[in-house]
Design a protein around this motif. Sequence first.
Motif, short mmCIF file in Angstrom:
data_model
loop_
_atom_site.label_atom_id
_atom_site.label_comp_id
_atom_site.label_asym_id
_atom_site.label_seq_id
_atom_site.Cartn_x
_atom_site.Cartn_y
_atom_site.Cartn_z
N GLY A 188 139.23 12.39 135.17
CA GLY A 188 139.75 12.30 133.81
C GLY A 188 139.65 10.89 133.25
O GLY A 188 139.34 10.70 132.07
N SER A 189 139.88 9.89 134.11
CA SER A 189 139.84 8.51 133.62
C SER A 189 138.42 8.08 133.27
O SER A 189 138.23 7.10 132.57
CB SER A 189 140.43 7.58 134.68
OG SER A 189 139.67 7.65 135.86
N GLY A 225 137.47 11.40 130.17
CA GLY A 225 138.49 11.88 129.22
C GLY A 225 138.42 11.22 127.86
O GLY A 225 138.70 11.84 126.84
N LEU A 226 138.01 9.96 127.85
CA LEU A 226 137.93 9.21 126.60
C LEU A 226 137.10 9.96 125.55
O LEU A 226 137.43 9.96 124.37
CB LEU A 226 137.34 7.83 126.87
CG LEU A 226 137.17 6.93 125.66
CD1 LEU A 226 138.52 6.47 125.16
CD2 LEU A 226 136.30 5.72 125.99
N ALA A 281 139.23 12.40 123.94
CA ALA A 281 140.27 11.77 123.13
C ALA A 281 139.70 11.36 121.78
O ALA A 281 140.33 11.60 120.73
CB ALA A 281 140.84 10.56 123.87
N VAL A 293 135.92 1.89 137.23
CA VAL A 293 135.67 2.84 136.15
C VAL A 293 135.30 2.10 134.87
O VAL A 293 135.98 1.15 134.47
CB VAL A 293 136.92 3.71 135.90
CG1 VAL A 293 136.70 4.63 134.72
CG2 VAL A 293 137.25 4.51 137.14
N PRO A 336 134.53 3.67 131.38
CA PRO A 336 134.33 4.90 130.61
C PRO A 336 133.33 4.74 129.49
O PRO A 336 132.63 5.70 129.14
CB PRO A 336 135.73 5.22 130.08
CG PRO A 336 136.50 3.96 130.16
CD PRO A 336 135.92 3.17 131.29
N VAL A 347 144.79 12.73 125.58
CA VAL A 347 145.28 11.40 125.99
C VAL A 347 145.91 11.50 127.38
O VAL A 347 145.72 10.63 128.24
CB VAL A 347 146.27 10.82 124.96
CG1 VAL A 347 146.88 9.53 125.48
CG2 VAL A 347 145.57 10.57 123.64
N THR A 395 143.21 11.72 130.07
CA THR A 395 142.42 10.51 130.20
C THR A 395 143.23 9.39 130.85
O THR A 395 142.77 8.72 131.77
CB THR A 395 141.93 10.04 128.82
OG1 THR A 395 141.31 11.12 128.16
CG2 THR A 395 140.93 8.90 128.96
N ALA A 416 145.66 5.59 134.69
CA ALA A 416 144.24 5.44 135.00
C ALA A 416 143.92 3.95 135.20
O ALA A 416 144.75 3.08 134.90
CB ALA A 416 143.42 6.01 133.87
N PRO A 417 142.71 3.62 135.70
CA PRO A 417 142.32 2.22 135.85
C PRO A 417 142.33 1.46 134.51
O PRO A 417 142.25 2.06 133.44
CB PRO A 417 140.90 2.31 136.41
CG PRO A 417 140.80 3.65 137.02
CD PRO A 417 141.72 4.53 136.25
N ASN A 441 140.23 -0.37 132.74
CA ASN A 441 139.20 -0.18 131.70
C ASN A 441 139.46 1.06 130.86
O ASN A 441 139.26 1.06 129.64
CB ASN A 441 137.82 -0.07 132.35
CG ASN A 441 137.27 -1.41 132.76
OD1 ASN A 441 137.70 -2.43 132.23
ND2 ASN A 441 136.36 -1.41 133.71
N THR A 442 139.88 2.13 131.54
CA THR A 442 140.13 3.38 130.82
C THR A 442 141.33 3.23 129.90
O THR A 442 141.28 3.65 128.73
CB THR A 442 140.38 4.52 131.83
OG1 THR A 442 139.24 4.61 132.69
CG2 THR A 442 140.60 5.84 131.12
N ALA A 449 140.30 1.28 126.92
CA ALA A 449 139.46 2.05 125.99
C ALA A 449 140.29 3.11 125.25
O ALA A 449 140.10 3.31 124.04
CB ALA A 449 138.32 2.72 126.77
N SER A 452 140.94 3.23 121.27
CA SER A 452 140.59 4.45 120.52
C SER A 452 141.78 4.97 119.74
O SER A 452 141.63 5.42 118.60
CB SER A 452 140.14 5.57 121.47
OG SER A 452 139.18 5.10 122.34
#
Lengths: 454, 416
Positions: free
Chosen positions: A98-99, A102-103, A106, A175, A177, B70, B73, B297-298, B300-301, B304, B308
């Motif tokens: 998902g990480s 998933g973006l 979103a 990660v 994304p 969301v 993610t 999450a990590p 970077n995610t 981002a 967003s």
Amino acid sequence: MSGWLSQVIDQDYLLQARQMQALSFAVHIPLVCFGMALPTLILFLEWRAMRTGQEVYRTLARRWSRILVALFAVGVVTGTVLSFEMGLLWPQFVGTFGSVFGLGFAIEGFSFFVEAIFIGVYVYGWDRLSPRWHFASGIPIVLTGVTGSFMVITVNAWMNNPSGFRLQNGQVVDVDPVRALFANPFLWHEFVHMYIAAFMVTGFLIAGCYAVSMLRGRTTPYHRVALAVPLTAASVAAPAQIVVGDWAARTVGEQQPVKLAALEGLGATTSGAPVHLLGWYVDGEVRYGIEIPRLLSLLAYHDPDSTVRGLLSFPPEDLPPVNVVRIAFQTMVGIGSALALLAVIFLYIRIRAHRLPASRWFYRAVVLAGPAAVVALIAGWVTTEVGRQPWVVYGVMRTNEAVTAASGIPIGYAVLAAIYLGVVVGVGWILHRLAIRPLPADPPPRELVEEGVP
Amino acid sequence: MTVLQVLPMVAVLVGLVLYTVLANADLGTGVWQLTAGSGERAHQVRAHIYRAIGPIWEANHVWLIFVLTVLWTAYPQAFASLASTLVVPLFIAGIGIVLRGTAYALHGATNGPGDHPEVDLVFALSSLITPFALGAAVGAVASGRVPAGPVPGDIITSWLGPTSLLVGVLAVAGGAFLAAVQLAAEAARLGEVEMAERFRLRALLSGVVAGIVAIAGAFVVSVDAPALAHGLLDGAGRSAVVVSAVAGVATLVLVWTRRAHAARFVAAVAVAALVAGWALAQGPTLLPGLTVQQAAAPYNTLLAVTVSIVAGAVIVGPSLALLFGLVLGGRMDRPVDVPETAVPARPPRDRRMLGRGAVGLFVAGAVLVVFASGAVLMTVGLLLVLVAVVAGFVAVGPADLGLDTDDGTGSGTLFT
């Protein structure tokens, strides 16, 4: 929380889970096509109305905007079901990756949001906003139809060609994304292919409805424009789709050689590999097919003697179900080619003779073209998604590692199938009811005044 | 715990509040659909409901998609745990959403309420099922019945505990209340005094019911989920609960004194405070044994996603304000007279050259796409093909289809 990956889940109904997901997509994707292409056609008509003052364009734009909002409403809910199913059917897929992907969803959610808002403004704003502002309120619908599908396809492209992460003890690390979603060679051909397909599906389906009217003798200017505009859009799209399809197949050949081999049913690694039309793949070869020598090598690598890797060179547990992929692919290509031929005939007559075709057979073909385009669309998605099997994330996570451990999948599948049958019947009924509304003036219908419902 | 690990959760909670306030007010109309009875008055009530939810309907329901995307993610493993255990209520909610959306679309093609009563019935029933199922799922999380990790909890008992049933019923009752307040305000805005009065009574009735459920809920939670009760009544969540209660009572007073327009904003405060109280009482634990920080999450995610969300808010916020402004400002109520503007006639253009150009561009582009090596030439070829497609569409156009000369009777001259 570690060790989610690389565990085969004890799930007796994996195939049913996959079919349930496929059914949900098959109902949703034709609706997506309308969301992508119909706003453009409606705005074109409204623009023509503003330019020429011809009421017929405005009448059509209005009527089609009612179709748009009805299909969008169903598209919203079938899309919501898809986002539920991501977690309900494939929790380990979302939990692990998902990480990474998933973006994409979103951002798609925001795009969808803006689309929903402006569909409300546009469809309820006829005669309420000035013509200029009304037209302007349609532009965000066109743009978000593009961005929304683009974002969904970033995720699908990533599943087919994953990058932007590393695996360490079953956990994703490093990660990125943005790179995973946007720096992917699969993204572009998948997106362009789908965008063009949307215009073919929408254009041929709408034109098919008016072709029925024409065959019944209703050939007023209203019917002619209503047939010509979507049919022209579909017809300019269809030949371009062949070029884009060639590009897509060559990229697949480079990045997913097993999928290319499955598309053609190529068993042994072959120099100067042939293409077979029709037939059935069994024991490493296509039987009962029509062989065209060296064509696969020529198409895939532009050299009739080049070597194409065959299915038998891959481990058996990494192979997709070959006949499903192959038949879906041939269905898509066959229908796509026939539609392109129909399109070229239409365009030739329109440009050379400045009239609509005069043969009844042409209109009968247009009636068939709409459903055929939907079949080709779904066959295309079957090709790429079943061709990805047995992987959910190509080469990284298998479908049987992603599936839920929950029991009761057959019950869910049966319930969903029954309800979606009702949805399909309902959508057909809606379109029929909207189509038989009386012409020509189409004043704001009673309930628009009384209730504000489009 | 870094800020980035928490920000997406704040966004999820804001989305949940907005979904509860906006979409649940939509869903709450199901109660009033179902209880409208029959006859002319019932017909008017149903017509008022469909009219009021019209333009805003689509947008309200996207909040749920926002919450889900969301969540998966930014907190993927927590999402996977939720989806694994709460498979039944989430599936039921999904089915309810499909039925409701389809019934809504079907309604648009009928001749109004009563034309096809079965459509109204599906619409009403699915409007009840959906908030109950989602509320039960929330109750399962709040009472700690959803374990973290790959082994799911009990897929039946997890969402049928006392707290789940409480939150499910509260979601339905609260939705009915929010709906009645909205519908009263909408009727008042349109100057329909009698309709406003009908929904004022419904709002008062459902508001009292929702209040009783909420008070009873305090006892249910203190027995079923003592940790949550402690957080809500003694701990960090207490002030939020007080704000929620005060706002709830204030909403009732405003409805009583026929100020429904103001009441809907105060009602939103009550919902927001309740959700905030839940978050404060439960945080930083997301699921038993899993904190928000651990589930995040990590980096970077998270970065981002946060970028967003901010960018999305910049675009969605003004768009939403425009839509609500148009609807609440009455611009969507009745047609405005647009002065006829004379459009000067233009001589028809010969588009044959454009047609030839399109064919030429298409061939050149196709050759490049198929045979060119290298990304640059390939991209040029693709762009040429796409330009050819647009040029071809313009060249063909609908301008020569006899719009000026036809008498509109469709005399069947098409076929030879």
